[in-house]
Design a protein around this motif. Structure first.
Motif, PDB file in Angstrom:
ATOM      1  N   ALA A 150       0.826  -1.213   0.000  1.00 29.12           N
ATOM      2  CA  ALA A 150       0.000   0.000   0.000  1.00 29.12           C
ATOM      3  C   ALA A 150       0.857   1.258   0.000  1.00 29.12           C
ATOM      4  N   THR A 178       3.737   6.490  -2.351  1.00 27.41           N
ATOM      5  CA  THR A 178       2.358   6.411  -2.805  1.00 27.41           C
ATOM      6  C   THR A 178       1.448   6.773  -1.638  1.00 27.41           C
ATOM      7  N   SER A 179       0.499   7.653  -1.911  1.00 28.10           N
ATOM      8  CA  SER A 179      -0.448   8.063  -0.867  1.00 28.10           C
ATOM      9  C   SER A 179      -1.677   7.161  -0.867  1.00 28.10           C
ATOM     10  N   THR A 180      -1.936   6.522  -1.995  1.00 29.74           N
ATOM     11  CA  THR A 180      -2.958   5.485  -2.088  1.00 29.74           C
ATOM     12  C   THR A 180      -2.316   4.266  -2.749  1.00 29.74           C
ATOM     13  N   ALA A 181      -2.886   3.114  -2.523  1.00 31.38           N
ATOM     14  CA  ALA A 181      -2.296   1.873  -3.022  1.00 31.38           C
ATOM     15  C   ALA A 181      -2.317   1.800  -4.547  1.00 31.38           C
ATOM     16  N   PHE A 186      -8.052   4.910  -7.467  1.00 28.84           N
ATOM     17  CA  PHE A 186      -8.450   5.971  -6.547  1.00 28.84           C
ATOM     18  C   PHE A 186      -9.767   6.598  -7.021  1.00 28.84           C
ATOM     19  N   ASP A 187     -10.743   6.662  -6.143  1.00 27.37           N
ATOM     20  CA  ASP A 187     -12.072   7.219  -6.455  1.00 27.37           C
ATOM     21  C   ASP A 187     -12.704   6.555  -7.678  1.00 27.37           C
ATOM     22  N   PHE A 192      -3.872   6.984  -9.070  1.00 28.99           N
ATOM     23  CA  PHE A 192      -3.468   6.855  -7.676  1.00 28.99           C
ATOM     24  C   PHE A 192      -2.947   8.205  -7.222  1.00 28.99           C
ATOM     25  N   ASP A 195       2.363  11.225  -2.589  1.00 27.99           N
ATOM     26  CA  ASP A 195       2.703  12.161  -1.524  1.00 27.99           C
ATOM     27  C   ASP A 195       4.044  12.800  -1.863  1.00 27.99           C
TER      28      ASP A 195
END
Length: 298
Positions: A150, A178-181, A186-187, A192, A195
């Motif tokens: 993740a 990565t701030s999301t996996a 994402f959404d 993705f 960061d």
């Protein structure tokens, strides 16, 4: 991208390896767009070879919004030395933006501009460009996407606000996580979140999973001591936020300023496959014998 070795007599005749780190810095270029002779925007693009099974077509990948309303584009390319190494000589070329392949989904901000006009101009000089080109082989496999953690270490290569090494004409590299996996959309979109500080000018920057000193393989429960570099995404933007900068209580006035969250939205590199499909149709529609470009690039 694999390690590339070339002879360098100026270094005692020893082979010099163009490491993954050096290669990712040579796969990008600063983009400056113009309309009516006036500047429009500054962004980033990276070299990618599509339809490898048809001989390969070299393109410059960036975002749709980068070339929207633009008539011409200026990019800089390093020239190649006789030993195959990158020289310090750089040519700056302006060309018409008239051959653009767009991602078929209007919501995916991704496109590819043919690199042939640039390369042909350099060949007229009797020289060859030095660029490191990404291919589909640089994308993670389906199994790798699923098994990534993740939180992964990543780097982004580009020209934030147009900044870069102006003398050597090289980009800036930013490191983050990565701030999301990577394994999920994402959404619900093929994206993705990263960061790291992302600014205008970074649009179109390639994002690499980058483990130069090896990585821990959770599936095999062991440390792998070889570098791992994979193209995982392309930056297209980031979320701004409004911050209260000044509050004048007497007059009951408030002034807000836009402040970055140091987050970025990246298109998953898998979307390059859809772009490959668009370019494939264009290539196959050409006359026989012109299915792919033939260029002398690294």
């Amino acid at each position: 991208m694999e390690n590339i070795a070339f002879k360098a007599d100026r270094l005692g005749g020893k082979d010099v390896v163009l490491t993954p780190g050096l290669q990712v810095t040579h796969c990008t270029t600063k983009i400056e767009t113009f309309a009516g002779g006036k500047p429009l925007s500054t962004a980033t693009g990276f070299w990618f070879r599509f339809v490898d099974d048809l001989g390969g077509t070299h393109c410059l990948v960036t975002n749709k919004h980068v070339v929207a309303n633009a008539e011409t584009m200026v990019v800089a390319l390093h020239l190649k030395n006789s030993d195959g190494s990158p020289s310090k000589e750089v040519v700056e070329i302006e060309f018409d933006i008239d051959s653009v392949a767009e991602h078929p989904d209007d919501k995916v901000d991704l496109c590819a501009v043919s690199a042939m006009p640039l390369i042909e101009e350099i060949h007229k000089l009797g020289r060859s460009p030095f660029i490191t080109t990404c291919t589909m082989a640089d994308l993670p496999s389906r199994e790798q996407w699923i098994h990534y953690d993740a939180i992964e270490d990543i780097v982004m290569v580009g020209y934030p606000k147009g900044h870069g090494d102006q003398v050597n004409r090289l980009p800036l590299v930013r490191r983050g996580i990565t701030s999301t996996a990577l394994a999920i959309n994402f959404d619900g979109k093929p994206e993705f979140v990263v960061d790291m500080a992302c600014f205008p000018g970074s649009s179109g920057s390639p994002i690499f999973l980058y483990n130069a000193n090896g990585y821990y393989d959770y599936q095999q429960a062991k440390f792998v001591g070889t570098p791992r570099v994979k193209l995982v995404g392309v930056l297209w933007g980031g979320p701004p936020t409004w911050e209260k900068a000044i509050e004048i209580t007497g007059a009951q006035s408030e002034i807000y300023s836009k402040s970055p969250l140091h987050l970025g939205f990246a298109i998953r590199a898998t979307e390059l496959m859809a772009l490959d499909g668009v370019i494939r149709k264009l290539v196959l529609a050409q006359a026989p014998g012109t299915a792919a470009d033939t260029v002398d690039v690294q």
